[in-house]
Motif scaffolding. Structure first.
Motif, PDB file in Angstrom:
ATOM      1  N   GLY A  42      18.725  41.597  67.403  1.00 24.48           N
ATOM      2  CA  GLY A  42      18.628  42.032  67.457  1.00 24.48           C
ATOM      3  C   GLY A  42      18.398  42.656  65.969  1.00 24.48           C
ATOM      4  N   THR A  43      18.424  43.820  65.247  1.00 25.05           N
ATOM      5  CA  THR A  43      18.243  44.510  64.244  1.00 25.05           C
ATOM      6  C   THR A  43      18.727  46.005  64.124  1.00 25.05           C
ATOM      7  OG1 THR A  43      16.049  46.330  64.945  1.00 25.05           O
ATOM      8  CG2 THR A  43      15.952  44.130  64.358  1.00 25.05           C
ATOM      9  N   VAL A  44      19.888  45.990  63.187  1.00 27.54           N
ATOM     10  CA  VAL A  44      20.636  47.051  62.530  1.00 27.54           C
ATOM     11  C   VAL A  44      19.470  48.431  62.832  1.00 27.54           C
ATOM     12  CG1 VAL A  44      21.716  48.029  60.852  1.00 27.54           C
ATOM     13  CG2 VAL A  44      22.343  45.777  61.277  1.00 27.54           C
ATOM     14  N   THR A  45      19.964  49.490  63.347  1.00 26.95           N
ATOM     15  CA  THR A  45      19.239  50.918  63.516  1.00 26.95           C
ATOM     16  C   THR A  45      19.941  52.000  62.457  1.00 26.95           C
ATOM     17  OG1 THR A  45      20.655  51.959  65.523  1.00 26.95           O
ATOM     18  CG2 THR A  45      19.363  50.212  65.859  1.00 26.95           C
ATOM     19  N   GLY A  46      20.834  51.667  62.043  1.00 27.97           N
ATOM     20  CA  GLY A  46      21.354  52.995  61.235  1.00 27.97           C
ATOM     21  C   GLY A  46      21.845  54.021  61.858  1.00 27.97           C
ATOM     22  N   LYS A  47      21.876  54.012  63.602  1.00 34.39           N
ATOM     23  CA  LYS A  47      22.335  55.710  64.174  1.00 34.39           C
ATOM     24  C   LYS A  47      24.258  55.664  64.153  1.00 34.39           C
ATOM     25  CE  LYS A  47      17.652  55.054  66.786  1.00 34.39           C
ATOM     26  NZ  LYS A  47      16.908  55.582  67.966  1.00 34.39           N
ATOM     27  N   ARG A  48      24.617  56.591  64.814  1.00 32.95           N
ATOM     28  CA  ARG A  48      25.756  56.963  64.991  1.00 32.95           C
ATOM     29  C   ARG A  48      26.131  56.283  66.313  1.00 32.95           C
ATOM     30  NH1 ARG A  48      28.960  58.843  60.862  1.00 32.95           N
ATOM     31  NH2 ARG A  48      27.912  58.670  59.113  1.00 32.95           N
ATOM     32  N   SER A  49      27.068  55.358  66.813  1.00 30.18           N
ATOM     33  CA  SER A  49      27.900  55.546  68.199  1.00 30.18           C
ATOM     34  C   SER A  49      28.329  56.789  68.744  1.00 30.18           C
ATOM     35  CB  SER A  49      28.445  54.571  67.871  1.00 30.18           C
ATOM     36  OG  SER A  49      29.526  54.496  69.090  1.00 30.18           O
ATOM     37  N   GLU A  99      33.745  57.921  63.699  1.00 30.24           N
ATOM     38  CA  GLU A  99      32.497  58.291  62.827  1.00 30.24           C
ATOM     39  C   GLU A  99      31.636  57.046  62.225  1.00 30.24           C
ATOM     40  OE1 GLU A  99      33.242  61.386  60.990  1.00 30.24           O
ATOM     41  OE2 GLU A  99      32.867  62.645  62.431  1.00 30.24           O
ATOM     42  N   GLU A 100      32.536  55.817  62.155  1.00 33.35           N
ATOM     43  CA  GLU A 100      32.441  54.736  61.300  1.00 33.35           C
ATOM     44  C   GLU A 100      31.459  53.478  61.549  1.00 33.35           C
ATOM     45  OE1 GLU A 100      35.056  53.722  58.146  1.00 33.35           O
ATOM     46  OE2 GLU A 100      36.341  55.203  58.876  1.00 33.35           O
ATOM     47  N   LEU A 101      31.645  53.456  63.094  1.00 30.74           N
ATOM     48  CA  LEU A 101      30.525  53.078  63.720  1.00 30.74           C
ATOM     49  C   LEU A 101      29.146  53.021  63.712  1.00 30.74           C
ATOM     50  CD1 LEU A 101      32.082  52.863  67.279  1.00 30.74           C
ATOM     51  CD2 LEU A 101      32.960  50.836  65.345  1.00 30.74           C
ATOM     52  N   GLN A 102      28.742  51.554  63.329  1.00 34.40           N
ATOM     53  CA  GLN A 102      26.612  51.675  63.158  1.00 34.40           C
ATOM     54  C   GLN A 102      26.767  51.122  64.609  1.00 34.40           C
ATOM     55  OE1 GLN A 102      24.942  53.271  59.812  1.00 34.40           O
ATOM     56  NE2 GLN A 102      27.169  53.685  60.158  1.00 34.40           N
ATOM     57  N   MET A 103      25.022  51.032  64.472  1.00 30.25           N
ATOM     58  CA  MET A 103      24.733  50.327  65.909  1.00 30.25           C
ATOM     59  C   MET A 103      23.492  49.555  65.805  1.00 30.25           C
ATOM     60  SD  MET A 103      25.753  52.083  68.667  1.00 30.25           S
ATOM     61  CE  MET A 103      25.100  52.410  69.995  1.00 30.25           C
ATOM     62  N   SER A 104      23.431  48.548  66.223  1.00 33.08           N
ATOM     63  CA  SER A 104      22.732  47.596  66.358  1.00 33.08           C
ATOM     64  C   SER A 104      21.855  46.791  67.628  1.00 33.08           C
ATOM     65  CB  SER A 104      22.987  46.500  66.133  1.00 33.08           C
ATOM     66  OG  SER A 104      23.489  45.153  67.247  1.00 33.08           O
ATOM     67  N   THR A 105      20.206  46.799  68.080  1.00 34.04           N
ATOM     68  CA  THR A 105      19.267  46.354  69.052  1.00 34.04           C
ATOM     69  C   THR A 105      20.235  45.625  69.909  1.00 34.04           C
ATOM     70  OG1 THR A 105      17.721  45.741  68.444  1.00 34.04           O
ATOM     71  CG2 THR A 105      17.918  48.043  68.114  1.00 34.04           C
ATOM     72  N   CYS A 106      20.828  44.795  69.043  1.00 34.68           N
ATOM     73  CA  CYS A 106      21.583  43.194  70.243  1.00 34.68           C
ATOM     74  C   CYS A 106      22.127  43.852  71.903  1.00 34.68           C
ATOM     75  CB  CYS A 106      22.831  42.983  69.450  1.00 34.68           C
ATOM     76  SG  CYS A 106      22.144  41.899  68.182  1.00 34.68           S
ATOM     77  N   LYS A 107      22.243  43.127  73.050  1.00 36.80           N
ATOM     78  CA  LYS A 107      21.985  43.532  74.481  1.00 36.80           C
ATOM     79  C   LYS A 107      23.394  42.984  74.731  1.00 36.80           C
ATOM     80  CE  LYS A 107      22.048  46.008  77.998  1.00 36.80           C
ATOM     81  NZ  LYS A 107      22.335  47.119  77.811  1.00 36.80           N
ATOM     82  N   ILE A 108      24.627  43.184  74.503  1.00 33.67           N
ATOM     83  CA  ILE A 108      25.362  41.775  74.979  1.00 33.67           C
ATOM     84  C   ILE A 108      26.411  42.850  76.561  1.00 33.67           C
ATOM     85  CG2 ILE A 108      25.882  40.904  72.861  1.00 33.67           C
ATOM     86  CD1 ILE A 108      28.653  43.531  73.011  1.00 33.67           C
TER      87      ILE A 108
END
Length: 288
Positions: free
Chosen positions: A179-186, A191-200
């Motif tokens: 996937g890719t890193v999105t830069g969106k917040r969880s 608040e320090e979690l980042q998001m990726s489009t990887c589907k697990i």
């Protein structure tokens, strides 16, 4: 078998019913293409599966035997240190957290580790941090595997291509998806979690997120839409704190209830298609 695996019993029989959000559900493809296959091959000796169990003891003295009653959680971990005596594994503290009360840690639960060779060994909870839902489990006498290098700089900017890795506890199967890193917040409280489009799936909780060079980006958690992950920089800070505590003779963090965010994990449940048909995919709403 269901009770021993920590799953609920179905309320009634129904053709086609299946268990949703179980720990055996895999992710990714069975046949990997480049560069996922290359990354998975490089990381295969670093990724393990873990499970926690409620146990009771039968007999006494020399005849005392351990009996596993039910499994409480299963997830993924990664070797972070290997030496001749002790090997340490980074994973999620959900492994030993109560499902109804996330503030409650259960160090008395038995931990088993499924190694890349599929051998099972006992693990010991060494450190945990409930604010970031991180734990370190140690195992004895296993030094033939490769430790991940957390301190190497990784490609983690928005749009960077990444691979999420996991290992199933029952089968020992290695799983990978990209996937890719999105830069969106969880949506989680941290608040320090980042998001990726990887589907697990839930089996990938605690597993590593790496770039296409195999460098560590962060540790994955589970959400149904995209995958939250804790950044490498924060994990390195936690490891330094854990090492300082260990040097001082403190095995685990003293919980501070004022810092407890929620880390929701869906409980397993039975789906009955004939009575409760699922909404067709085309009709489902996708929330950004």
């Amino acid at each position: 078998m269901l009770i021993a695996s920590g799953y609920p019993l179905p309320s009634f029989a129904d053709d086609g019913m299946y268990l949703k959000w179980d720990f055996e559900e895999g992710f990714g493809r069975d046949i990997w293409t480049e560069p996922i296959g290359r990354v998975a091959s490089e990381m295969s000796q670093s990724v393990v599966a873990l499970a926690s169990f409620i146990v009771e003891f039968e007999g006494s003295g020399e005849h005392k035997k351990e009996k596993k009653i039910s499994r409480r959680f299963a997830c993924t971990g990664i070797f972070i240190e290997c030496d001749e005596s002790t090997t340490r594994i980074l994973t999620s503290a959900s492994l030993v957290r109560g499902s109804s009360d996330e503030k409650n840690i259960h160090p008395e639960w038995k931990i088993e580790v499924c190694l890349p060779s599929k051998e099972r060994v006992d693990g010991t909870l060494q450190h945990y941090n409930l604010q970031y839902n991180v734990a370190v489990v140690s195992i004895e006498g296993v030094c033939s595997y490769r430790a991940a290098k957390l301190d190497e700089t990784s490609q983690s900017e928005v749009g960077a291509q990444v691979v999420a890795l996991g290992r199933a506890f029952e089968s020992g199967k290695l799983m990978a998806t990209d996937g890719t890193v999105t830069g969106k917040r969880s949506r989680f409280d941290c608040e320090e979690l980042q998001m990726s489009t990887c589907k697990i799936t839930k089996a990938g909780i605690g597993g590593p997120l790496v770039d296409f060079d195999g460098n560590f980006v962060g540790m994955n958690f589970y959400d149904m839409a995209q995958t939250p992950y804790l950044l490498r920089v924060r994990i390195l800070e936690l490891m330094r704190r854990f090492n300082a505590e260990w040097t001082a003779g403190v095995a685990c963090e003293t919980p501070d209830e004022s810092k407890f965010p929620s880390w929701p994990v869906p409980d397993p449940e039975w789906v009955y298609p004939s009575r409760y048909p699922e909404i067709p995919r085309a009709a489902q709403f996708v929330f950004d």
